[in-house]
Design a protein around this motif. Structure first.
Motif, PDB file in Angstrom:
ATOM      1  N   MET A 105       4.681  11.940  16.336  1.00 35.06           N
ATOM      2  CA  MET A 105       3.977  11.614  15.092  1.00 35.06           C
ATOM      3  C   MET A 105       3.219  10.308  15.298  1.00 35.06           C
ATOM      4  O   MET A 105       3.697   9.427  16.025  1.00 35.06           O
ATOM      5  N   VAL A 106       2.070  10.186  14.677  1.00 33.27           N
ATOM      6  CA  VAL A 106       1.285   8.953  14.696  1.00 33.27           C
ATOM      7  C   VAL A 106       1.160   8.455  13.261  1.00 33.27           C
ATOM      8  O   VAL A 106       0.714   9.197  12.377  1.00 33.27           O
ATOM      9  N   LEU A 107       1.584   7.229  13.035  1.00 28.27           N
ATOM     10  CA  LEU A 107       1.446   6.589  11.722  1.00 28.27           C
ATOM     11  C   LEU A 107       0.347   5.542  11.822  1.00 28.27           C
ATOM     12  O   LEU A 107       0.464   4.581  12.593  1.00 28.27           O
ATOM     13  N   ILE A 108      -0.710   5.713  11.084  1.00 26.01           N
ATOM     14  CA  ILE A 108      -1.833   4.772  11.071  1.00 26.01           C
ATOM     15  C   ILE A 108      -1.639   3.834   9.879  1.00 26.01           C
ATOM     16  O   ILE A 108      -1.637   4.272   8.731  1.00 26.01           O
ATOM     17  N   SER A 109      -1.458   2.562  10.173  1.00 25.44           N
ATOM     18  CA  SER A 109      -1.170   1.568   9.141  1.00 25.44           C
ATOM     19  C   SER A 109      -2.463   0.907   8.685  1.00 25.44           C
ATOM     20  O   SER A 109      -3.212   0.358   9.495  1.00 25.44           O
ATOM     21  N   HIS A 110      -2.693   0.952   7.366  1.00 30.03           N
ATOM     22  CA  HIS A 110      -3.880   0.306   6.788  1.00 30.03           C
ATOM     23  C   HIS A 110      -3.451  -0.495   5.564  1.00 30.03           C
ATOM     24  O   HIS A 110      -2.872   0.047   4.615  1.00 30.03           O
ATOM     25  N   LEU A 111      -3.738  -1.790   5.593  1.00 29.28           N
ATOM     26  CA  LEU A 111      -3.441  -2.673   4.473  1.00 29.28           C
ATOM     27  C   LEU A 111      -4.719  -2.878   3.669  1.00 29.28           C
ATOM     28  O   LEU A 111      -5.629  -3.593   4.103  1.00 29.28           O
ATOM     29  N   PRO A 112      -4.832  -2.235   2.502  1.00 22.91           N
ATOM     30  CA  PRO A 112      -6.072  -2.347   1.726  1.00 22.91           C
ATOM     31  C   PRO A 112      -6.203  -3.750   1.125  1.00 22.91           C
ATOM     32  O   PRO A 112      -5.220  -4.503   1.057  1.00 22.91           O
ATOM     33  N   PRO A 113      -7.412  -4.089   0.652  1.00 21.03           N
ATOM     34  CA  PRO A 113      -8.599  -3.231   0.560  1.00 21.03           C
ATOM     35  C   PRO A 113      -9.555  -3.363   1.747  1.00 21.03           C
ATOM     36  O   PRO A 113     -10.535  -2.645   1.814  1.00 21.03           O
ATOM     37  N   GLU A 114      -9.298  -4.311   2.653  1.00 18.05           N
ATOM     38  CA  GLU A 114     -10.235  -4.546   3.745  1.00 18.05           C
ATOM     39  C   GLU A 114      -9.927  -3.616   4.927  1.00 18.05           C
ATOM     40  O   GLU A 114      -8.763  -3.320   5.201  1.00 18.05           O
ATOM     41  N   GLY A 115     -10.998  -3.177   5.628  1.00 15.85           N
ATOM     42  CA  GLY A 115     -10.826  -2.446   6.881  1.00 15.85           C
ATOM     43  C   GLY A 115     -10.619  -0.966   6.758  1.00 15.85           C
ATOM     44  O   GLY A 115     -10.183  -0.318   7.722  1.00 15.85           O
TER      45      GLY A 115
ATOM     46  N   CYS B  67       9.897  -5.370   0.178  1.00 17.59           N
ATOM     47  CA  CYS B  67       8.690  -5.271   1.019  1.00 17.59           C
ATOM     48  C   CYS B  67       7.522  -4.664   0.248  1.00 17.59           C
ATOM     49  O   CYS B  67       6.403  -5.198   0.270  1.00 17.59           O
ATOM     50  N   ASP B  68       7.788  -3.537  -0.444  1.00 18.13           N
ATOM     51  CA  ASP B  68       6.708  -2.823  -1.134  1.00 18.13           C
ATOM     52  C   ASP B  68       6.194  -3.577  -2.353  1.00 18.13           C
ATOM     53  O   ASP B  68       5.002  -3.506  -2.672  1.00 18.13           O
ATOM     54  N   GLN B  69       7.075  -4.307  -3.052  1.00 17.72           N
ATOM     55  CA  GLN B  69       6.701  -4.919  -4.329  1.00 17.72           C
ATOM     56  C   GLN B  69       6.318  -6.388  -4.226  1.00 17.72           C
ATOM     57  O   GLN B  69       5.640  -6.896  -5.124  1.00 17.72           O
ATOM     58  N   ILE B  70       6.737  -7.084  -3.172  1.00 15.31           N
ATOM     59  CA  ILE B  70       6.473  -8.520  -3.079  1.00 15.31           C
ATOM     60  C   ILE B  70       5.699  -8.879  -1.820  1.00 15.31           C
ATOM     61  O   ILE B  70       4.604  -9.443  -1.883  1.00 15.31           O
ATOM     62  N   VAL B  71       6.251  -8.547  -0.657  1.00 16.19           N
ATOM     63  CA  VAL B  71       5.696  -9.050   0.598  1.00 16.19           C
ATOM     64  C   VAL B  71       4.370  -8.375   0.932  1.00 16.19           C
ATOM     65  O   VAL B  71       3.361  -9.048   1.215  1.00 16.19           O
ATOM     66  N   ILE B  72       4.328  -7.038   0.912  1.00 15.48           N
ATOM     67  CA  ILE B  72       3.105  -6.327   1.293  1.00 15.48           C
ATOM     68  C   ILE B  72       1.953  -6.624   0.341  1.00 15.48           C
ATOM     69  O   ILE B  72       0.825  -6.872   0.800  1.00 15.48           O
ATOM     70  N   PRO B  73       2.141  -6.625  -1.003  1.00 16.73           N
ATOM     71  CA  PRO B  73       1.024  -7.020  -1.875  1.00 16.73           C
ATOM     72  C   PRO B  73       0.506  -8.428  -1.594  1.00 16.73           C
ATOM     73  O   PRO B  73      -0.697  -8.686  -1.702  1.00 16.73           O
ATOM     74  N   THR B  74       1.401  -9.335  -1.201  1.00 14.91           N
ATOM     75  CA  THR B  74       0.966 -10.695  -0.871  1.00 14.91           C
ATOM     76  C   THR B  74       0.131 -10.705   0.401  1.00 14.91           C
ATOM     77  O   THR B  74      -0.898 -11.396   0.484  1.00 14.91           O
ATOM     78  N   LEU B  75       0.545  -9.943   1.408  1.00 12.39           N
ATOM     79  CA  LEU B  75      -0.238  -9.853   2.640  1.00 12.39           C
ATOM     80  C   LEU B  75      -1.624  -9.283   2.365  1.00 12.39           C
ATOM     81  O   LEU B  75      -2.636  -9.778   2.891  1.00 12.39           O
ATOM     82  N   ALA B  76      -1.689  -8.245   1.519  1.00  8.86           N
ATOM     83  CA  ALA B  76      -2.987  -7.649   1.191  1.00  8.86           C
ATOM     84  C   ALA B  76      -3.872  -8.622   0.426  1.00  8.86           C
ATOM     85  O   ALA B  76      -5.075  -8.740   0.694  1.00  8.86           O
TER      86      ALA B  76
END
Length: 593
Positions: A511-521, A384-393
């Protein structure tokens, strides 16, 4: 643009001054080939002058012997060329069906046209040059004939090789002087890598080709073909030409076998000889240098065409060695890295870029196969961290810049959802249960350390600030949390901040986790963080900035004036922070190991 201009100027200079660069290139390659021999003699205690002299004497003796044997056989072959032409024509005539074909008529017409032109040229007066007995240059010109330029280049190359072998240490010092003594370590190491790699490769290549030519010559001698030493020499030389050299070296003895022997058996034997030796050599080459050169077949073919266009026949013969020189330099010198990328056999492409390329091409099967292959060697979080999430960003950024369309992003989201469904349904999928005290290496605590809390009474909330992509990241985090028994309640930030705040208050989160996918937003995510901090000051806030390459200190600076209790840049770090916060209640009531 600067690289293109410099490259164009270099190519123009190499073309305009080809008569200068050709002998220099050949001399440099010979120096790389002979330098290990002279260094070995010096290591045994001989002076450099004597070492260089012995190596050059050996080189000249080998060249002289080859020229003597091959030249004699070449002269003998030249005398029999007319007879061979007649025999080949007669042999092919017997194979030709009765009656002439259209091709034969065209061939006869071209032959008659050439014969008529030749007769007209013979009528014209031929200029005669009178050479006096004392004209030494004229005598040499008449004696050497067409080999005059070859002998002249050979003399220049030999002179350059002598100076390069004598002054190789001084040349290294001059290169360091040009680069600068401040980078002496990097420069010295780079020069050593280039010299060692090229010397080993050229030595292996020369030995393999020489062995190929020797076996071919002996085999043709056993078959009974005339001038076997000549064909063996040409086989060794032509094999420096990538891919087509063996075919060229086979064509000449094949024609001679057709002309010299009455039947066709010898032609079949010649073909079998070349095919067998080529197959054996192809099996031996990987053991000697194989893919250590790292040159792709397409890159080598294009390079061969380039050197042939630039320097003609000599460029074709040197194409293999010169291309390897450029590839080694491209891997060793940072400024020439583009050469390594263009010529390398194995291109190192990050998995996220490979996956992004596949999903943009709508290759659903290939995309899912790549993720399944990655899961065999990596954990779910790492994929997820190395392939999928960078692709989504990257997809979100490209859509904002209008490089891709919204339907492309929608396809990526759908594919990620399907993959997550498959992983969730796969009972063999192992998600390692986290240790509660597991530290997160890529997290920053700008405020106080978080304490434990009962996750059942005070649920953990995840807020997707950017919509669909952030929701997918939070779902991945939920799947990573599954073995620990903790689950996020995912909320969308699409509603107004007031409605979102009221929803958070009704849940009374731990707890509140605020999810931000950079660089937009980032501006919106920072605003939401500030609003939630103002309305729910007693609720710990974790800010998820999903970028493994990001420096947490820089993220803290970007997030100001909003504040968060912790900043994480990966699913693994977010999972560790959540499990640490909920550790005592989870371990007390959980049956997970």
């Amino acid at each position: 643009m600067r690289a293109l201009v410099i490259g164009g100027l270099v190519i123009f200079a190499m073309s305009a001054a080809a008569d200068v660069f050709k002998p220099v290139a050949l001399a440099v390659l010979l120096t790389f080939l002979l330098a290990p021999m002279t260094a070995k003699l010096e290591h045994l205690g001989l002076p450099r002058v004597l070492s260089v002299a012995l190596v050059l004497i050996l080189l000249l003796a080998v060249i002289g012997g080859v020229v003597y044997v091959v030249g004699g056989q070449f002269a003998s072959l030249a005398e029999h060329i007319p007879d061979y032409q007649e025999k080949i024509r007669a042999k092919l005539t017997r194979l030709k069906p009765s009656g002439g074909s259209a091709f034969d008529r065209v061939y006869d017409a071209v032959s008659n046209f050439e014969a008529s032109n030749r007769s007209e040229e013979e009528i014209k007066a031929t200029p005669v040059r009178i050479v006096s007995g004392n004209d030494i240059l004229g005598t040499l010109h008449a004696f050497l004939g067409p080999f005059e330029s070859i002998v002249a280049m050979g003399g220049i190359v030999l002179l350059l090789v002598v100076f390069l072998l004598f002054e190789r240490d001084d040349i290294g010092d001059r290169i360091i002087q040009l680069v600068g003594w401040g980078r002496i370590g990097v420069t010295t190491k780079t020069l050593a890598q280039i010299g060692s790699g090229l010397s080993s490769y050229l030595t292996a290549l020369s030995l393999v080709n020489a062995g190929f030519g020797l076996v071919i010559g002996l085999g043709l001698w056993a078959i009974g073909l005339p001038s076997p030493a000549l064909w063996g020499f040409l086989a060794a030389m032509f094999r420096f030409i990538p891919y087509v050299g063996t075919v060229l070296s086979f064509s000449f003895p094949a024609l001679i076998s057709v002309a010299h022997f009455p039947g066709w058996t010898q032609l079949a034997l010649v073909f079998a000889l070349f095919a067998t030796v080529e197959l054996v050599v192809n099996g031996v080459e990987p053991l000697l240098y194989g893919k250590s050169t790292g040159i792709s077949p397409i890159g080598l073919l294009i390079a061969a065409m380039f050197w042939t266009w630039l320097w003609g026949g000599l460029g074709l013969l040197l194409a293999n060695a010169l291309t390897v020189c450029l590839a080694v330099a491209g891997r060793s010198i940072p400024g020439l890295g583009f050469l390594g990328a263009l010529l390398s056999h194995d291109v190192a492409v990050a998995d996220d870029l490979r996956w992004y390329q596949r999903v943009l091409n709508r290759d659903q099967d290939g995309s899912l196969a790549l993720l399944e292959e990655a899961l065999k060697t990596r954990s779910f979080e790492e994929v997820c961290d190395q392939i999928v999430i960078p692709t989504l960003a990257r997809a979100e950024q490209d859509r904002s810049q209008e490089f891709i369309e919204g339907r492309d992003v929608a396809f990526i989201w759908r594919l990620v959802r399907e993959w997550l469904d498959d992983v969730a349904d796969n009972d063999e999928m192992v998600l390692t249960a986290p240790t509660p005290s597991m530290p997160a290496a890529d997290q920053v605590d700008p405020l106080r350390t978080l304490g434990p809390i009962d996750a059942e009474q005070h649920p953990f909330v995840g807020i997707a600030t950017g919509g669909g992509a952030d929701s997918l990241v939070l779902r991945m985090l939920n799947m990573a949390l599954k073995p620990s028994g903790v689950r996020l309640t995912i909320l969308s930030a699409g509603a107004s901040s007031l409605q979102l705040s009221e929803k958070i208050a009704s849940l009374d989160p731990g707890m509140v986790l605020i999810s931000h996918l950079p660089p937009e937003g980032l501006t919106r995510a920072r605003y939401l963080t500030k609003r939630i901090r103002a309305r729910h000051g007693d609720v710990p806030i974790v800010f998820g900035y999903w970028d493994l390459s990001a420096e947490p200190s820089r993220v803290v600076e970007q997030l100001r004036p909003a504040t968060a209790n912790r900043i994480v840049v990966s699913v693994a770090a977010a999972r560790a922070a959540i499990v640490h916060r909920a550790a005592p209640p989870v371990l007390a009531g959980s049956t997970h190991g």
